[in-house]
Design a protein around this motif. Structure first.
Motif, short mmCIF file in Angstrom:
data_model
loop_
_atom_site.label_atom_id
_atom_site.label_comp_id
_atom_site.label_asym_id
_atom_site.label_seq_id
_atom_site.Cartn_x
_atom_site.Cartn_y
_atom_site.Cartn_z
N ILE A 169 13.24 -14.76 -16.70
CA ILE A 169 12.06 -13.92 -16.88
C ILE A 169 10.91 -14.51 -16.07
O ILE A 169 10.63 -15.70 -16.16
N ARG A 170 10.28 -13.70 -15.27
CA ARG A 170 9.13 -14.14 -14.48
C ARG A 170 7.85 -13.59 -15.10
O ARG A 170 7.74 -12.38 -15.31
N ILE A 171 6.93 -14.49 -15.41
CA ILE A 171 5.66 -14.07 -16.00
C ILE A 171 4.85 -13.33 -14.94
O ILE A 171 4.55 -13.87 -13.87
N GLN A 172 4.51 -12.11 -15.23
CA GLN A 172 3.79 -11.27 -14.27
C GLN A 172 2.29 -11.51 -14.42
O GLN A 172 1.62 -10.88 -15.23
N SER A 173 1.78 -12.44 -13.61
CA SER A 173 0.36 -12.77 -13.70
C SER A 173 -0.51 -11.81 -12.89
O SER A 173 -1.74 -11.85 -13.00
N VAL A 174 0.11 -10.97 -12.07
CA VAL A 174 -0.64 -10.02 -11.24
C VAL A 174 -0.15 -8.60 -11.50
O VAL A 174 1.04 -8.33 -11.46
N LYS A 175 -1.10 -7.72 -11.81
CA LYS A 175 -0.78 -6.30 -11.99
C LYS A 175 -1.76 -5.49 -11.15
O LYS A 175 -2.90 -5.91 -10.91
N SER A 176 -1.33 -4.33 -10.72
CA SER A 176 -2.19 -3.51 -9.86
C SER A 176 -1.98 -2.03 -10.13
O SER A 176 -0.97 -1.63 -10.72
N ARG A 177 -2.96 -1.26 -9.72
CA ARG A 177 -2.86 0.20 -9.80
C ARG A 177 -3.92 0.81 -8.88
O ARG A 177 -4.95 0.20 -8.61
N PRO A 178 -3.68 2.01 -8.39
CA PRO A 178 -4.72 2.70 -7.62
C PRO A 178 -5.79 3.25 -8.55
O PRO A 178 -5.50 3.70 -9.65
N GLU A 179 -7.03 3.15 -8.12
CA GLU A 179 -8.15 3.83 -8.77
C GLU A 179 -8.72 4.77 -7.72
O GLU A 179 -9.68 4.45 -7.02
N GLY A 180 -8.07 5.94 -7.59
CA GLY A 180 -8.43 6.84 -6.49
C GLY A 180 -8.03 6.19 -5.17
O GLY A 180 -6.86 5.83 -4.96
#
Length: 444
Positions: free
Chosen positions: A188-199
Motif C-alpha cells: 500500500i502506498r500512502i497517497q500524500s498528493v491528490k489533485s483535481r481540476p478547478e475549471g
C-alpha cells in the motif's frame, strides 16, 4: 523536518569530532579539561545511583528497559519539543510513515462507538477490490473483537506481510447481520498528493512529505495537463494547509518543481557539516504558470520550507493564515536493535535568510474562514511552535508568533481561501500581492 542519518555515519562523525577536540585542545589551564570530564562522570554516577535505588526500593518491581527508555527520552525531550527517543517498534513505525508504503489493506479508518469505521477505501487496493465501502464498521479482525482494541492496535493488526490473508468482520448499514470479508494484503502506498481540476486551474493538495511526495506531485501535474490541457491551464493552487511536514529532501524537491534557479532553503547547525544550502535546478514543471500556495496554522516544517522558498523567490503568492512556525531540522540516528533517536541538529532559513522558528510565515494575502455555528464556541486555532514548552527561540529575536486559524471547510464551495485563490487565477478577483513581482527577489 526530518533528515535521515545512518548509525555508521553518525558514529564516524561523533567519534572523529571527539578525537580532534581532545587531541588538539591546548592545555592552557592545567586540570580544567580533566575537571570537566570528572564532573560529567559524577553526573553519570548520579544516574546510576538513582537507577539502582528505584530498582531496589520502588513499591512494585519496575522493568529495567522501561526505566532506561524513560531516562533517555527524558534527556532528549528536555532539549526541545522535537527531540525524542524511539524504541525499536516506534522507529519501525516512523520508517513506515516516511517511506510511504507498507503491507496492508488500503483503507482510511477512524474509531467510532468502539468500532473501526472505514472513512474510505483507497483506489486499486485489496480493500477496494474486496468491496469494502465507506461507512462500513469493522467489528472484528481475524476473530478478535475490535471493541477490545484502540485504533492504533487495530491498524497494527490489519497491517502485515504482503500476500498474507486477513479476515474482517463487517457491519454495514442496511445489512441485517455482520459478514466476513477475506482480503490478501498487498503493498500500500500512502497517497500524500491528490489533485483535481478547478475549471482551468490545477488544484494540488499535499498532505505530508514522505518518500513518495515528489513523484506524486509530478504525476499530479501530468494528470492535470491531460485533463485540462497544458496550454489551457491558467495556473496552479498548491494546498499545504494542515500539512505537518516530513522529509527535508522532499520539501526541497517540491520547491524545486516550481523554480528554475535560486536558493530553496539553507540549514545551519552547531557544526559546519550541518550547514547546507539547497538550490533549484533548471526546469519548472509548471512552465512558469502562476502559483498560489495555501497555508494555515497547521502548516508546519516542510510545508513552511516550500511556502517560504516560493514566497521569497516571488514565484508564488501565499494565501491563508500564518503558519505553525517550526523552523528546525531533526536527524534520525539509528541505535541498532535499540531503536533510534530523533535529534534537533539545525535550524533552516528561507532564501532571504529569515528563520521562521517560533514565528511562522505570514501570508501575502490573509483570508479567514467562516466557522459553522457548531464550531463557533470551539478552539479552531493552533497556538503554534511558540506555545510549545522548551521550544527553540528565534535567533533574530523579536516577538514570537506562529499558529493561527487551522479550520478547512469540508466542502470546496464553503472554503473561502480556496475560492479566493480560484478567483485570483481566474481574473475575477484582484489583489496587489498577485501576481508577485519577480524583480523584488532579494539576491542570494
Amino acid at each position: 523536518m526530518i533528515r535521515n542519518a545512518t548509525l555508521l555515519l553518525a558514529g564516524t562523525i561523533i567519534g572523529a569530532a571527539a578525537t580532534v577536540t581532545l587531541s588538539q585542545m591546548p592545555d592552557l589551564v592545567p586540570g580544567v579539561a580533566h575537571a570537566a570530564v570528572s564532573d560529567t562522570y559524577r553526573q553519570l554516577n548520579l544516574f546510576g545511583d538513582v537507577f539502582e535505588r528505584v530498582r531496589s526500593d520502588y513499591v512494585e518491581k519496575p522493568e529495567d528497559s522501561a526505566l532506561v527508555e524513560a531516562a533517555v527520552n527524558g534527556m532528549l525531550t528536555s532539549l526541545d519539543p522535537h527531540s525524542s527517543y524511539m524504541n525499536a517498534k516506534e522507529f519501525k513505525d516512523m520508517q513506515v510513515q516516511t517511506r510511504g508504503e507498507f503491507g496492508g489493506l488500503g483503507i482510511e479508518v477512524t474509531m467510532e462507538d468502539g468500532a473501526v469505521k472505514v472513512v474510505s477505501p483507497i483506489d486499486d487496493t485489496p480493500a477496494q477490490k474486496a468491496g469494502i465501502q465507506a461507512g462500513d464498521l469493522i467489528v472484528a479482525i481475524d476473530g478478535d473483537a475490535v471493541q477490545n482494541m484502540n485504533l492504533n492496535q487495530a491498524v497494527e493488526k490489519m497491517r502485515g506481510a504482503v500476500n498474507t490473508p486477513i479476515t474482517l468482520q463487517i457491519q454495514r448499514k442496511g445489512v441485517a447481520k455482520p459478514f466476513d470479508v477475506k482480503i490478501v494484503r498487498d503493498v500500500i502506498r500512502i497517497q500524500s498528493v491528490k489533485s483535481r481540476p478547478e475549471g482551468d486551474i490545477g488544484y494540488i493538495r499535499i498532505s505530508s512529505f514522505n518518500e513518495q511526495t515528489f513523484d506524486g506531485l509530478k504525476s499530479a501535474i501530468d494528470k492535470l495537463d491531460n485533463e485540462i490541457g497544458r496550454d489551457k491551464i491558467k495556473g496552479y493552487i498548491l494546498d499545504l494547509r494542515n500539512n505537518p511536514g516530513g522529509l527535508l529532501d522532499q520539501a526541497v524537491a517540491v520547491g524545486d518543481a516550481f523554480l528554475d534557479k535560486g536558493e530553496i532553503v539553507a540549514t545551519r547547525g552547531r557544526h559546519s557539516d550541518q550547514n547546507t544550502r539547497y538550490d533549484a535546478r533548471p526546469g519548472d514543471l509548471s512552465d512558469g504558470k502562476p502559483v498560489i500556495v495555501l497555508i494555515n496554522g497547521g502548516s508546519a516544517s516542510a510545508s513552511e520550507i516550500v511556502a517560504g522558498a516560493l514566497q521569497d523567490q516571488k514565484r508564488a503568492t501565499i494565501l491563508g493564515t500564518r503558519s505553525f512556525g517550526k523552523g528546525s531540522v531533526q536527524t534520525i540516528i539509528p541505535l541498532g536493535s535499540n531503536g533510534a533517536i530523533r535529534l534537533t541538529t539545525a535550524r533552516y532559513y528561507t532564501p532571504s535568510g529569515r528563520s521562521i522558528q517560533a514565528k511562522g510565515i505570514d501570508p501575502d494575502i490573509q483570508v479567514l474562514q467562516d466557522l459553522p455555528p457548531e464550531l463557533k464556541d470551539q478552539v479552531t486555532d493552533t497556538k503554534g511552535e511558540a506555545s510549545l514548552k522548551g521550544h527553540l527561540t528565534n535567533e533574530a529575536g523579536g516577538a514570537e508568533g506562529g499558529g493561527s486559524q487551522a479550520y478547512v471547510p469540508p466542502e470546496a464551495k464553503d472554503d473561502k481561501q480556496l475560492q479566493q485563490a480560484i478567483g485570483l487565477l481566474d481574473g475575477k478577483v484582484a489583489n496587489s500581492a498577485f501576481p508577485p513581482d519577480p524583480k523584488a527577489v532579494v539576491p542570494n
